[in-house]
Motif scaffolding. Structure first.
Motif, PDB file in Angstrom:
ATOM      1  N   GLU A 126      21.623 -41.578 -23.149  1.00  0.00           N
ATOM      2  CA  GLU A 126      20.572 -42.125 -22.213  1.00  0.00           C
ATOM      3  C   GLU A 126      19.384 -40.861 -22.049  1.00  0.00           C
ATOM      4  O   GLU A 126      18.047 -41.438 -22.058  1.00  0.00           O
ATOM      5  CB  GLU A 126      20.986 -42.716 -21.391  1.00  0.00           C
ATOM      6  CG  GLU A 126      21.573 -44.144 -21.283  1.00  0.00           C
ATOM      7  CD  GLU A 126      21.868 -44.814 -20.081  1.00  0.00           C
ATOM      8  OE1 GLU A 126      22.059 -44.093 -19.024  1.00  0.00           O
ATOM      9  OE2 GLU A 126      22.165 -46.095 -20.276  1.00  0.00           O
ATOM     10  N   ASN A 127      19.751 -39.860 -21.915  1.00  0.00           N
ATOM     11  CA  ASN A 127      18.970 -38.891 -21.543  1.00  0.00           C
ATOM     12  C   ASN A 127      18.484 -37.973 -22.681  1.00  0.00           C
ATOM     13  O   ASN A 127      17.544 -36.960 -22.663  1.00  0.00           O
ATOM     14  CB  ASN A 127      19.344 -37.737 -20.402  1.00  0.00           C
ATOM     15  CG  ASN A 127      19.573 -38.362 -19.231  1.00  0.00           C
ATOM     16  OD1 ASN A 127      18.954 -39.316 -18.728  1.00  0.00           O
ATOM     17  ND2 ASN A 127      20.770 -38.139 -18.459  1.00  0.00           N
ATOM     18  N   TYR A 128      18.703 -38.250 -23.872  1.00  0.00           N
ATOM     19  CA  TYR A 128      18.506 -37.604 -25.333  1.00  0.00           C
ATOM     20  C   TYR A 128      16.920 -37.752 -25.388  1.00  0.00           C
ATOM     21  O   TYR A 128      16.485 -38.944 -25.600  1.00  0.00           O
ATOM     22  CB  TYR A 128      19.406 -37.662 -26.162  1.00  0.00           C
ATOM     23  CG  TYR A 128      19.353 -36.845 -27.414  1.00  0.00           C
ATOM     24  CD1 TYR A 128      19.144 -35.703 -27.311  1.00  0.00           C
ATOM     25  CD2 TYR A 128      19.301 -37.444 -28.638  1.00  0.00           C
ATOM     26  CE1 TYR A 128      18.768 -34.840 -28.475  1.00  0.00           C
ATOM     27  CE2 TYR A 128      19.374 -36.601 -29.917  1.00  0.00           C
ATOM     28  CZ  TYR A 128      18.966 -35.311 -29.568  1.00  0.00           C
ATOM     29  OH  TYR A 128      19.004 -34.421 -30.691  1.00  0.00           O
ATOM     30  N   ARG A 129      16.365 -36.712 -25.815  1.00  0.00           N
ATOM     31  CA  ARG A 129      14.922 -36.881 -25.983  1.00  0.00           C
ATOM     32  C   ARG A 129      14.564 -37.518 -27.507  1.00  0.00           C
ATOM     33  O   ARG A 129      13.550 -38.055 -27.895  1.00  0.00           O
ATOM     34  CB  ARG A 129      14.264 -35.478 -25.880  1.00  0.00           C
ATOM     35  CG  ARG A 129      14.789 -34.499 -27.105  1.00  0.00           C
ATOM     36  CD  ARG A 129      14.198 -33.110 -27.183  1.00  0.00           C
ATOM     37  NE  ARG A 129      14.925 -31.930 -27.728  1.00  0.00           N
ATOM     38  CZ  ARG A 129      14.450 -32.142 -29.198  1.00  0.00           C
ATOM     39  NH1 ARG A 129      13.584 -32.515 -29.672  1.00  0.00           N
ATOM     40  NH2 ARG A 129      15.113 -31.187 -29.790  1.00  0.00           N
ATOM     41  N   LYS A 130      15.659 -37.611 -28.430  1.00  0.00           N
ATOM     42  CA  LYS A 130      15.772 -38.001 -29.548  1.00  0.00           C
ATOM     43  C   LYS A 130      16.367 -39.313 -29.738  1.00  0.00           C
ATOM     44  O   LYS A 130      17.080 -39.563 -30.700  1.00  0.00           O
ATOM     45  CB  LYS A 130      15.912 -36.922 -30.628  1.00  0.00           C
ATOM     46  CG  LYS A 130      14.942 -36.230 -30.724  1.00  0.00           C
ATOM     47  CD  LYS A 130      15.029 -35.168 -32.077  1.00  0.00           C
ATOM     48  CE  LYS A 130      16.176 -34.465 -31.961  1.00  0.00           C
ATOM     49  NZ  LYS A 130      16.537 -33.335 -32.999  1.00  0.00           N
ATOM     50  N   ARG A 131      16.727 -40.145 -28.496  1.00  0.00           N
ATOM     51  CA  ARG A 131      17.576 -41.140 -28.550  1.00  0.00           C
ATOM     52  C   ARG A 131      17.594 -41.971 -29.623  1.00  0.00           C
ATOM     53  O   ARG A 131      18.539 -42.819 -30.033  1.00  0.00           O
ATOM     54  CB  ARG A 131      17.272 -41.793 -27.051  1.00  0.00           C
ATOM     55  CG  ARG A 131      18.513 -42.997 -26.713  1.00  0.00           C
ATOM     56  CD  ARG A 131      18.128 -43.547 -25.343  1.00  0.00           C
ATOM     57  NE  ARG A 131      18.814 -44.788 -25.128  1.00  0.00           N
ATOM     58  CZ  ARG A 131      18.172 -45.979 -25.592  1.00  0.00           C
ATOM     59  NH1 ARG A 131      16.958 -45.948 -25.950  1.00  0.00           N
ATOM     60  NH2 ARG A 131      19.067 -47.017 -25.386  1.00  0.00           N
TER      61      ARG A 131
END
Length: 317
Positions: free
Chosen positions: A247-252
């Protein structure tokens, strides 16, 4: 001719094709390679032409690529005499030379590169600097050099992985090329460790063929095909990707697109990761929670340092 580095007009800096891919999928960045112009990385050559003398990209926006990403000259691209990026030959398809990554970074930098936009991109047009033929400003970047050659360092995990995968049949090259990660330096051949041999050394890039990917809706578990032997007993190996991590990944969006396609894929897929070493754990049995069984497992801590991809050349290795 293919090459790894080009000058980005919108960022006024030289980027590797892996930087471009990283930015394209980054939801925190306004970057779009289709709205940028990429020019020759040779300062002298670039200054001799206007910004319309651009290069094209190959596999800059394909989430699941099978052939090595790169910049390449268009039919109209011009270079000054002596520029090493001038095409010396053309293949029938124009893509005959993209099977192997020849630009080996000597260091994988764990801190992600920061990109400072020089001029804003408005709509689909790149804002051109007042003097479009100027050479880029000299910048001090801890992970990238400022000359026109391929950077010796990279913070994009896909770059060293592609070097290893595309050169897997050239053991001599992999054994000759050095790679530094943190304080540890070894050859590419030594740094990439098959998952079944993870007990040999910690802190390496582990990889293996995927047996299955368990989709828990908001989290995932990747199970490897090969087992680890300990005390003459085989143990399964897996890595877990938590809901919070994703959820917090910049390339989600790109990651979810990739892993959901991988869950249903019938193709052979491989997983590469760095930063954690699976360790033997006792987990409760589903059939009988009072009983436990051993498994080598780890929680992935950084999705920038994990890749799921096809790698046909790894069959049999």
């Amino acid at each position: 001719m293919k090459f790894d580095t080009a000058y980005s007009l919108s960022l006024d800096d030289k980027l590797s094709i892996y930087d471009v891919r990283d930015l394209n999928f980054d939801e925190t960045s306004p970057f779009d390679s289709d709205k940028d112009s990429f020019l020759c990385p040779n300062d002298e050559c670039r200054a001799a032409f206007d910004p319309g003398n651009a290069l094209s990209t190959f596999n800059a926006k394909n989430v699941n690529y099978q052939r090595t990403p790169h910049f390449k000259n268009k039919a109209s691209t011009q270079h000054i005499d002596g520029c090493r990026y001038a095409s010396t030959h053309k293949t029938a398809t124009g893509e005959g030379d993209d099977q192997r990554e020849e630009n080996f970074p000597s260091e994988f930098v764990l801190t992600r590169r920061q990109y400072e936009r020089n001029t804003p991109v408005v709509g689909t047009q790149v804002s051109v600097p007042l003097d479009p033929t100027k050479v880029p400003s000299t910048r001090t970047n801890s992970s990238h050099s400022t000359n026109d050659t391929t950077p010796d360092k990279t913070s994009v995990f896909a770059h060293p992985v592609e070097c290893y995968v595309s050169n897997i049949d050239d053991k001599d090259t992999l054994k000759a090329m050095p790679l530094k990660i943190g304080e540890h330096t070894a050859t590419y051949w030594a740094f990439f460790k098959k998952i079944e041999y993870l007990q040999d050394n910690k802190g390496l890039i582990y990889w293996g063929k995927i047996k299955a990917i368990k989709d828990y809706t908001s989290s995932f578990r990747i199970d490897f095909e090969k087992k680890v032997w300990l005390d003459k007993k085989p143990y399964s190996v897996n890595v877990y990707l938590s809901k919070k991590l994703i959820e917090n990944y910049r390339k989600r969006k790109a990651f979810l697109e990739q892993i959901k396609a991988a869950v249903d894929s019938e193709r052979a897929l491989y997983c590469f990761f760095y930063g954690v070493t699976p360790e033997l754990k006792q987990v409760p049995s589903k059939k009988n929670p009072e009983q436990t069984f051993g498994v080598f497992s780890a929680n992935i801590e950084n999705l920038d340092h994990l890749i799921i991809r096809e790698a046909p050349g790894l069959q049999g290795h």
